[in-house]
Design an enzyme around this catalytic site. Sequence first.
Site, PDB file in Angstrom:
ATOM      1  N   LEU A  68       6.159  93.734  41.421  1.00 53.78           N
ATOM      2  CA  LEU A  68       5.334  94.951  41.455  1.00 53.78           C
ATOM      3  C   LEU A  68       3.955  94.772  42.074  1.00 53.78           C
ATOM      4  O   LEU A  68       3.256  95.752  42.305  1.00 53.78           O
ATOM      5  CB  LEU A  68       5.149  95.461  40.017  1.00 53.78           C
ATOM      6  N   SER A  69       3.555  93.526  42.329  1.00 50.62           N
ATOM      7  CA  SER A  69       2.145  93.304  42.688  1.00 50.62           C
ATOM      8  C   SER A  69       1.980  92.836  44.123  1.00 50.62           C
ATOM      9  O   SER A  69       2.091  91.638  44.409  1.00 50.62           O
ATOM     10  CB  SER A  69       1.543  92.258  41.742  1.00 50.62           C
ATOM     11  N   GLY A  77       0.459  91.351  47.219  1.00 50.54           N
ATOM     12  CA  GLY A  77      -0.625  90.382  47.376  1.00 50.54           C
ATOM     13  C   GLY A  77      -0.551  89.248  46.374  1.00 50.54           C
ATOM     14  O   GLY A  77      -1.281  88.267  46.493  1.00 50.54           O
ATOM     15  N   VAL A 104       1.625  86.399  45.388  1.00 49.25           N
ATOM     16  CA  VAL A 104       2.728  85.679  46.042  1.00 49.25           C
ATOM     17  C   VAL A 104       3.849  85.343  45.049  1.00 49.25           C
ATOM     18  O   VAL A 104       5.037  85.511  45.335  1.00 49.25           O
ATOM     19  CB  VAL A 104       2.187  84.370  46.677  1.00 49.25           C
ATOM     20  N   HIS A 127       1.696  99.868  37.588  1.00 50.30           N
ATOM     21  CA  HIS A 127       2.181  99.297  36.316  1.00 50.30           C
ATOM     22  C   HIS A 127       1.048  98.737  35.479  1.00 50.30           C
ATOM     23  O   HIS A 127       1.173  98.600  34.271  1.00 50.30           O
ATOM     24  CB  HIS A 127       3.255  98.225  36.573  1.00 50.30           C
ATOM     25  N   ARG A 128      -0.094  98.425  36.127  1.00 48.75           N
ATOM     26  CA  ARG A 128      -1.221  97.899  35.381  1.00 48.75           C
ATOM     27  C   ARG A 128      -2.215  99.002  35.015  1.00 48.75           C
ATOM     28  O   ARG A 128      -2.900  98.920  34.006  1.00 48.75           O
ATOM     29  CB  ARG A 128      -1.901  96.771  36.173  1.00 48.75           C
ATOM     30  N   GLU A 172     -10.791  94.931  37.725  1.00 44.95           N
ATOM     31  CA  GLU A 172      -9.712  94.108  37.164  1.00 44.95           C
ATOM     32  C   GLU A 172     -10.224  93.193  36.052  1.00 44.95           C
ATOM     33  O   GLU A 172      -9.603  92.185  35.725  1.00 44.95           O
ATOM     34  CB  GLU A 172      -9.038  93.313  38.280  1.00 44.95           C
ATOM     35  N   HIS A 174      -6.940  87.730  42.680  1.00 43.41           N
ATOM     36  CA  HIS A 174      -8.086  87.759  41.759  1.00 43.41           C
ATOM     37  C   HIS A 174      -8.929  86.516  42.042  1.00 43.41           C
ATOM     38  O   HIS A 174      -8.376  85.462  42.406  1.00 43.41           O
ATOM     39  CB  HIS A 174      -7.642  87.691  40.291  1.00 43.41           C
ATOM     40  N   ASP A 230     -10.096  84.526  39.943  1.00 41.90           N
ATOM     41  CA  ASP A 230      -9.758  83.397  39.061  1.00 41.90           C
ATOM     42  C   ASP A 230      -8.553  82.602  39.549  1.00 41.90           C
ATOM     43  O   ASP A 230      -8.099  81.674  38.895  1.00 41.90           O
ATOM     44  CB  ASP A 230      -9.604  83.844  37.602  1.00 41.90           C
ATOM     45  N   CYS A 251      -5.241  83.399  33.180  1.00 41.68           N
ATOM     46  CA  CYS A 251      -4.895  84.834  33.201  1.00 41.68           C
ATOM     47  C   CYS A 251      -4.490  85.310  31.817  1.00 41.68           C
ATOM     48  O   CYS A 251      -4.669  86.478  31.482  1.00 41.68           O
ATOM     49  CB  CYS A 251      -3.698  85.091  34.111  1.00 41.68           C
TER      50      CYS A 251
HETATM   51  O1  SUG Z   1      -1.781  91.727  38.136  1.00 45.11           O
HETATM   52  N1  SUG Z   1       1.324  90.085  37.829  1.00 45.11           N
HETATM   53  C1  SUG Z   1      -0.081  90.172  37.471  1.00 45.11           C
HETATM   54  C2  SUG Z   1      -0.677  88.800  37.310  1.00 45.11           C
HETATM   55  C3  SUG Z   1      -2.075  88.865  36.780  1.00 45.11           C
HETATM   56  C4  SUG Z   1      -2.782  87.555  36.822  1.00 45.11           C
HETATM   57  N2  SUG Z   1      -4.057  87.656  36.230  1.00 45.11           N
HETATM   58  C5  SUG Z   1      -5.169  86.983  36.639  1.00 45.11           C
HETATM   59  N3  SUG Z   1      -5.222  86.364  37.797  1.00 45.11           N
HETATM   60  N4  SUG Z   1      -6.213  87.014  35.875  1.00 45.11           N
HETATM   61  C6  SUG Z   1      -0.860  90.990  38.513  1.00 45.11           C
HETATM   62  O2  SUG Z   1      -0.548  90.859  39.702  1.00 45.11           O
HETATM   63  C7  SUG Z   1       3.562  90.986  38.236  1.00 45.11           C
HETATM   64  C8  SUG Z   1       4.527  91.955  37.586  1.00 45.11           C
HETATM   65  C9  SUG Z   1       5.859  92.016  38.251  1.00 45.11           C
HETATM   66  O3  SUG Z   1       5.946  91.819  39.463  1.00 45.11           O
HETATM   67  O4  SUG Z   1       6.877  92.252  37.529  1.00 45.11           O
HETATM   68  C10 SUG Z   1       2.127  91.172  37.785  1.00 45.11           C
HETATM   69  O5  SUG Z   1       1.732  92.249  37.430  1.00 45.11           O
END
Ligand code: SUG
Length: 442
Positions: free
Chosen positions: A20-21, A23, A25, A136-137, A173, A246, A248, A368
Amino acid sequence: MAIEVNFDGLIGPTHNYSGLSLGNVASANHAQQISYPKAAALQGIGKMRRLMSLGYTQGILLPQIRPDLKVLRKMGFSGTDESMIQVVAKQAPELLAMVYSASSMWAANAATVSPSADTLDGKVHFTVANLMTTAHRAIEAEQTARLLRMIFSDDRHFKVHDALIGGPNFGDEGAANHSRLCESYGSEGLGLFVYGQAKMQGNILAPQKFPARQSLSASMAVARQHGVNGVFLQQNPKIIDAGAFHNDVVAVANGPVLFHHEAAFIKSDLNTALEQLNARLPIQTIEVLESEVSVQDAISSYLFNSQLLASPSSTFDEMHLIAPHECRETPSVHAYLEKLVQDKHQAIRHVTYVDVRQSMSNGGGPACLRLRVVMTEDELAAVHTGFILDEERLRLLENCVEEHYRDSLLPEDLADPQFMTECYQALESLSELFGLNDFYQF
Ligand code: SUG
């Protein structure tokens, strides 16, 4: 005396790989693969136990309601819960993945937190992240606000702000792009706000390929409403395009230490930010060169998504890095870390490797999974006691996960209404364990 408490997001029963995200990887690489929710949650609990055994105070955040059927109803679906799941699975499967995501596990994205030593009114401030770049977030904010207000309910000490308004220039974020630098936890520190995009004198500063999730306007709004002093630094747009969605993923800070990859920031920007920081407090930088660890290895191993911890007695002379197993398995990173802990000119003295592979495969490393909250003793005493862990609570959590979570899950399982019922039962058992019987309003 003040300490840092890490509140980890408990991984929920719907942990799955839906790609779902954009960028991110790891999320793209694992899309549609089988996931292991029980193992995922036990890995997360294992990390919490590890920190506790090292002498750190550990908190927890409960998973959000998933599937979030209220979101589907707001999008015009109706009928019984079961029939709605079936209809959405056929008509709009991408919406099913959205309302099923267990993404609230990544607690670093729940909010930005400023400790009371830094804020104008002397309270600990939280701004819930709007996470508006991904749908989704973005649906997390409402439940996050409710949970934080329950845990940090004492308004003599805490102030929880709702998420900032959305819009293309207001992506926020949370703590994934924010660090607090300080000489000691109890003394006044400075926020380092890292952003991915900004509109400046008509120019848009942003990456080309992938979205920049954090905007300067949002970071400034957070600093303003927390009443804190901050330094604002742009993430290198090229590193976002390389997969550091992000900050981090390529930098982490704590106390006076900033540990980062050389490509995390544009050199001249970093130098300006360091000058501003150093004017207030002495900063120690640990810069990792491309020749030591490539950007690619840094992103795949998540070296900088390690938790950088003070010593258990909250001093910054013997710091501890909680790194993912992948760092030990990546030769350049392992060699770097072996050398680093021998170097007595810098503060990182210990590395502990933890297995959070299920979360890592969705782009979420040790850092995270946690939200850092620096608190004085009085503030800590005002936190809802159920959310500060002890061994007994950990054991009960493990039993609950063992009993209610599925061993494995495929994206197509989300279409089965029986799975929804199981998830709600799991969440109900979790809330009972915390004595919060009406916490989940399905
Ligand atoms: O927002 N992955 C999260 C990972 C968040 C990591 N957080 C930090 N770096 N602090 C995101 O990309 C993947 C969900 C999916 O593909 O099913 C997801 O949302």
